[in-house]
Design an enzyme around this catalytic site. Structure first.
Site, PDB file in Angstrom:
ATOM      1  N   GLU A  83     -89.855  15.307  25.385  1.00  0.00           N
ATOM      2  CA  GLU A  83     -90.869  15.917  26.550  1.00  0.00           C
ATOM      3  C   GLU A  83     -90.375  17.521  26.587  1.00  0.00           C
ATOM      4  OE1 GLU A  83     -91.932  13.800  30.169  1.00  0.00           O
ATOM      5  OE2 GLU A  83     -93.355  15.195  30.579  1.00  0.00           O
ATOM      6  N   LYS A  88     -91.770   9.185  38.214  1.00  0.00           N
ATOM      7  CA  LYS A  88     -91.521   7.647  38.125  1.00  0.00           C
ATOM      8  C   LYS A  88     -90.507   7.295  38.540  1.00  0.00           C
ATOM      9  CE  LYS A  88     -94.784   7.343  34.172  1.00  0.00           C
ATOM     10  NZ  LYS A  88     -95.305   8.637  33.767  1.00  0.00           N
ATOM     11  N   HIS A 126     -94.297  13.236  32.293  1.00  0.00           N
ATOM     12  CA  HIS A 126     -94.433  11.817  31.930  1.00  0.00           C
ATOM     13  C   HIS A 126     -93.137  11.211  32.139  1.00  0.00           C
ATOM     14  CE1 HIS A 126     -95.990   8.378  30.254  1.00  0.00           C
ATOM     15  NE2 HIS A 126     -95.424   8.206  29.353  1.00  0.00           N
ATOM     16  N   PHE A 183     -97.849   5.094  24.173  1.00  0.00           N
ATOM     17  CA  PHE A 183     -97.647   4.562  22.936  1.00  0.00           C
ATOM     18  C   PHE A 183     -98.905   4.455  22.172  1.00  0.00           C
ATOM     19  CE2 PHE A 183     -94.054   1.098  24.469  1.00  0.00           C
ATOM     20  CZ  PHE A 183     -93.236   2.322  24.499  1.00  0.00           C
ATOM     21  N   CYS A 201    -100.419   4.286  28.227  1.00  0.00           N
ATOM     22  CA  CYS A 201     -99.644   5.118  29.397  1.00  0.00           C
ATOM     23  C   CYS A 201    -100.454   6.298  29.810  1.00  0.00           C
ATOM     24  CB  CYS A 201     -98.366   5.049  29.218  1.00  0.00           C
ATOM     25  SG  CYS A 201     -97.321   3.855  28.702  1.00  0.00           S
ATOM     26  N   HIS A 243     -93.484   3.058  36.762  1.00  0.00           N
ATOM     27  CA  HIS A 243     -94.540   3.190  35.847  1.00  0.00           C
ATOM     28  C   HIS A 243     -95.611   2.203  35.815  1.00  0.00           C
ATOM     29  CE1 HIS A 243     -96.542   4.638  32.187  1.00  0.00           C
ATOM     30  NE2 HIS A 243     -95.530   4.695  31.263  1.00  0.00           N
TER      31      HIS A 243
END
Lengths: 82, 414
Positions: free
Chosen positions: B314, B335, B303, B400, B164, B340
């Protein structure tokens, strides 16, 4: 297998993949002038092998013109049928 | 050698709303979701997921049939976005020698649709052979290769695959090359097409995807909300032209923003569980690289994917870095509206952040009626933020694998 001759198959392929008008696909036309680079030639040969259920030798001399491609295809089809 | 300033002179994307870039940003600031219900008919078992598509994108029309037929959809989206950014930067597709100009792209997945087509031929249809184009359609660097060929870029041409964070890292690495003087112009960005059946099923298996029907799909992605149920995948392509400041000025280019910092880190702890400590390091490095203090930051594009684990981590990282100012720090997770896009997400959000600074309006987090108490402590934007100077902003991308990337931007005239 559809009843289609070699030049018709080339015309169909070039129209579908590269938007080339059928009237430009004459026997004297050079494949590179029609937008067929080495990769696209491989794809055209693959399509042809698939359609006629035959396999070309990997060391064939690459055709330069539509006419050479037609000759190559016709020869192989004839041999395949015999 | 003194470091160069890096201007952003071109922005381009394939909008999930179907319109142009101003339309894209306007819809985001209005809080409008592009998420729809995707029901496929042609799979072994139909997919039924909320998803963000680019339904109006016609590759033959955008690129011409000969070019489009040599590409997987991820490279088609990439090249269309690149053409848009290039044109936005006032650059011609063919021009004088560009031997040290480059393209640095991001993709998490590469040509998955091409691979999947190949697997279907081999495993489902029992065929023995694949199209000769299979390799060049599927390879991860197909997008940057096509872009470099089409735009005549003779310098670095490469792709980054960092889940990502792929395109945020691509932008960061492009930034470093322009700042160092290695390249006067680098086209950068990212693209991905996660709708391949196997890819979508793999994401489902991770149990991090939201589910929805036709009615509920637009509000399926709810970052920071108490009732969030996971992320929503989407396809997309987004591109930016990064340019040496003086080079841009010399040719009279319109400078749309400035990229001023790049911070990166690895959590080095777990494949999918994020750690605030790693994110804090990336945020701190981006601020230091930009010569900015936490108080200088006017907006953070989070994010914020709407996963149960990711969002509170986050917010925790932001609270650590921004300290007592955190409750006033404007934060939004876009998002919630555009989904995403995996390897394209960082580039889409970088564009949104640049546009926020340029237009002095920051988009909201949609569907955040009921924030999760674990996500409190920053100023969540429930509606677009207007009427407050926006001079510097950050865009977060956390992947990830534990890779974190933070980009810092400044408004064009600040």
């Amino acid at each position: 297998m559809p009843p289609m001759n070699s030049i018709d198959l080339i015309r169909e392929f070039l129209a579908e993949r590269l938007d080339v008008p059928a009237e430009q696909v004459t026997e004297s036309a050079l494949l590179t002038d029609l937008g067929v680079d080495s990769l696209m030639l491989l794809e055209l040969i693959f399509e042809f092998e698939d359609r006629f259920d035959i396999k070309l030798s990997p060391d064939i001399k690459p055709p330069q013109s539509v006419g050479e491609m037609v000759t190559l295809m016709d020869g192989l089809i004839a041999r395949h049928k015999s | 050698m003194a470091q160069r300033r890096v201007a952003i002179t071109g922005l381009g994307l394939v909008s999930p709303y179907g319109g142009d870039l101003p339309d894209f940003f306007e819809r985001l600031t209005a809080g409008e979701s592009a998420i729809r219900h995707l029901q496929t008919a042609d799979q072994p078992r139909p997919l039924s997921i909320p998803f963000v598509s680019c339904p109006d994108f016609n590759p033959d029309q955008a690129l011409g049939k000969p070019l489009a037929s040599m590409m997987d959809r991820f490279a088609q989206l990439a090249t269309a976005a690149a053409f848009a950014a290039w044109s936005d930067a006032g650059l011609e597709r063919s021009g004088p020698a560009r031997e040290n100009w480059g393209c640095i792209w991001g993709t998490a997945l590469g040509g998955t649709l091409a691979y999947e087509k190949g697997y279907r031929e081999l495993w489902q249809k029992g065929r023995e052979r694949l199209s000769p184009l299979a390799v060049v359609l599927g390879m991860n660097n197909a997008a940057n290769a096509h872009i470099s060929i089409q735009l005549g870029l003779g310098g670095i041409s490469m792709s980054h695959t960092v889940a990502c964070a792929s395109s945020a890292i691509a932008i960061g690495e492009a930034f470093l090359r322009v700042r160092s003087g290695a390249a006067p112009v680098v086209l950068t960005g990212g693209s991905d097409v996660p709708q391949a059946y196997g890819v979508a099923r793999a994401w489902e298996a991770l149990r991090v995807m939201a589910s929805a029907d036709e009615h509920s799909a637009p509000a399926a992605c709810r970052p920071f909300a108490a009732d969030r149920r996971g992320l929503v995948l989407g396809e997309g392509g987004a591109a930016l032209v990064l340019e040496d400041w003086e080079h841009a000025r010399a040719r009279g280019a319109r400078i749309q923003g400035e990229i001023v910092g790049y911070g990166y880190s690895c959590d080095h702890s777990h494949l999918v569980r994020p750690e605030a400590a790693g994110q804090v390091r990336a945020l701190g490095l981006a601020l230091a690289d930009a010569g900015l203090q936490p108080d200088d930051i006017d907006y953070v594009n989070a994010h914020g994917t709407a996963t149960a684990e990711g969002d509170p981590v986050e917010v925790s990282a932001l609270k650590t870095v921004f300290g007592p100012r955190a409750p006033e720090l404007p934060v939004s997770a876009t998002k919630s509206m555009h989904g995403h896009q995996l390897g394209a997400a960082g580039a889409m959000e970088a564009i949104i952040t640049v546009l926020a600074l340029r237009h002095q309006v920051a988009p909201p987090t949609a569907h955040l009626d009921n924030p999760d108490p674990a996500c409190l402590g920053v100023r969540h934007l429930h509606a677009a933020l207007r009427g407050q100077p926006l001079e510097a902003a950050l865009s977060n991308s956390f992947a990830f694998g534990g890779s974190n990337a933070v980009l810092a931007f400044r408004a064009p005239d600040s």
